[in-house]
Design an enzyme around this catalytic site. Sequence first.
Site, PDB file in Angstrom:
ATOM      1  N   HIS A  17     -11.384 -15.819 -10.781  1.00  0.00           N
ATOM      2  CA  HIS A  17     -11.125 -14.373 -10.701  1.00  0.00           C
ATOM      3  C   HIS A  17     -11.286 -13.883  -9.263  1.00  0.00           C
ATOM      4  CE1 HIS A  17     -12.556 -14.224 -15.157  1.00  0.00           C
ATOM      5  NE2 HIS A  17     -11.237 -14.207 -15.124  1.00  0.00           N
ATOM      6  N   LYS A  41     -11.148 -11.164 -28.441  1.00  0.00           N
ATOM      7  CA  LYS A  41     -12.306 -11.977 -28.041  1.00  0.00           C
ATOM      8  C   LYS A  41     -13.604 -11.228 -28.323  1.00  0.00           C
ATOM      9  CE  LYS A  41     -10.007 -13.986 -23.929  1.00  0.00           C
ATOM     10  NZ  LYS A  41      -9.948 -13.827 -22.460  1.00  0.00           N
ATOM     11  N   ARG A  90      -2.938 -20.049 -15.082  1.00  0.00           N
ATOM     12  CA  ARG A  90      -3.370 -21.440 -14.886  1.00  0.00           C
ATOM     13  C   ARG A  90      -2.404 -22.423 -15.502  1.00  0.00           C
ATOM     14  NH1 ARG A  90      -8.707 -19.705 -17.791  1.00  0.00           N
ATOM     15  NH2 ARG A  90      -6.949 -18.897 -18.930  1.00  0.00           N
ATOM     16  N   SER A 128     -13.470 -18.229 -18.221  1.00  0.00           N
ATOM     17  CA  SER A 128     -14.731 -17.638 -18.690  1.00  0.00           C
ATOM     18  C   SER A 128     -15.245 -18.406 -19.903  1.00  0.00           C
ATOM     19  CB  SER A 128     -14.524 -16.170 -19.046  1.00  0.00           C
ATOM     20  OG  SER A 128     -14.176 -15.434 -17.903  1.00  0.00           O
TER      21      SER A 128
HETATM   22  O1  PNS Z   1      -9.214 -11.467 -19.267  1.00  0.00           O
HETATM   23  P1  PNS Z   1      -8.406 -11.208 -20.509  1.00  0.00           P
HETATM   24  O2  PNS Z   1      -9.310 -11.246 -21.742  1.00  0.00           O
HETATM   25  O3  PNS Z   1      -7.224 -12.113 -20.651  1.00  0.00           O
HETATM   26  O4  PNS Z   1      -7.848  -9.718 -20.363  1.00  0.00           O
HETATM   27  C1  PNS Z   1      -7.056  -9.130 -21.364  1.00  0.00           C
HETATM   28  C2  PNS Z   1      -7.031  -7.594 -21.188  1.00  0.00           C
HETATM   29  C3  PNS Z   1      -8.447  -7.036 -21.202  1.00  0.00           C
HETATM   30  C4  PNS Z   1      -6.352  -7.231 -19.862  1.00  0.00           C
HETATM   31  C5  PNS Z   1      -6.196  -7.029 -22.387  1.00  0.00           C
HETATM   32  O5  PNS Z   1      -6.774  -7.399 -23.603  1.00  0.00           O
HETATM   33  C6  PNS Z   1      -6.046  -5.507 -22.289  1.00  0.00           C
HETATM   34  O6  PNS Z   1      -5.139  -5.031 -21.642  1.00  0.00           O
HETATM   35  N1  PNS Z   1      -6.968  -4.749 -22.951  1.00  0.00           N
HETATM   36  C7  PNS Z   1      -6.955  -3.308 -22.939  1.00  0.00           C
HETATM   37  C8  PNS Z   1      -6.338  -2.752 -24.237  1.00  0.00           C
HETATM   38  C9  PNS Z   1      -4.828  -2.884 -24.204  1.00  0.00           C
HETATM   39  O7  PNS Z   1      -4.132  -2.224 -23.462  1.00  0.00           O
HETATM   40  N2  PNS Z   1      -4.295  -3.795 -25.046  1.00  0.00           N
HETATM   41  C10 PNS Z   1      -2.883  -4.043 -25.142  1.00  0.00           C
HETATM   42  C11 PNS Z   1      -2.439  -5.148 -24.225  1.00  0.00           C
HETATM   43  S1  PNS Z   1      -0.726  -5.495 -24.459  1.00  0.00           S
END
Ligand code: PNS
Length: 162
Positions: A17, A41, A90, A128
Amino acid sequence: MRVFLFPGSFDPFTSGHRDIAKRASKMCDKLVVAIMHNNAKKQFYTVQERVDMARKSLAGYKNIEVISSDGLLADLYRELGCSSVVRGIRSESDFRYETEMYTANKLLENSYDVILLPTRADLSVTSSSIVKEVGHYGGDISKMVPSEIHDFVAETLKKGRN
Ligand code: PNS
């Protein structure tokens, strides 16, 4: 003012990150790292802990700001007037996930765009989830997380949470 948004659950923040944030910060005037919620998650660390870890890991970078948001990514993007989201990839499966996320967010906010940065080769297996797994068993995570947060991450993962 070119503002990029680097969203993620960052549970915990990793060296991968940090590398993405560092590279993206050179492509814009301001990079906002947003600690967000991923419904798919179960998060181990609290939002405040994740904000603190990201801030400590990125302390030297003047044009990087760390915030948290519990709403939709597309709404945050609009509110901050972003030019692009930045995400690290990745693998091929990451690419597929990111293009799906892009398509969904684009439906919600028409100005939405994304820049996908390939992860540095030596950090390409760091995630993570792997940090949590290795740390849980007391394994060496020193190459996977920034040194500024290493002790905190190692201790909390080993101890676990109820
Ligand atoms: O590090 P991650 O877990 O891959 O991040 C995913 C994240 C937090 C960016 C995604 O789940 C997100 O955008 N969450 C906020 C809620 C939202 O907008 N969800 C719709 C995504 S299409």
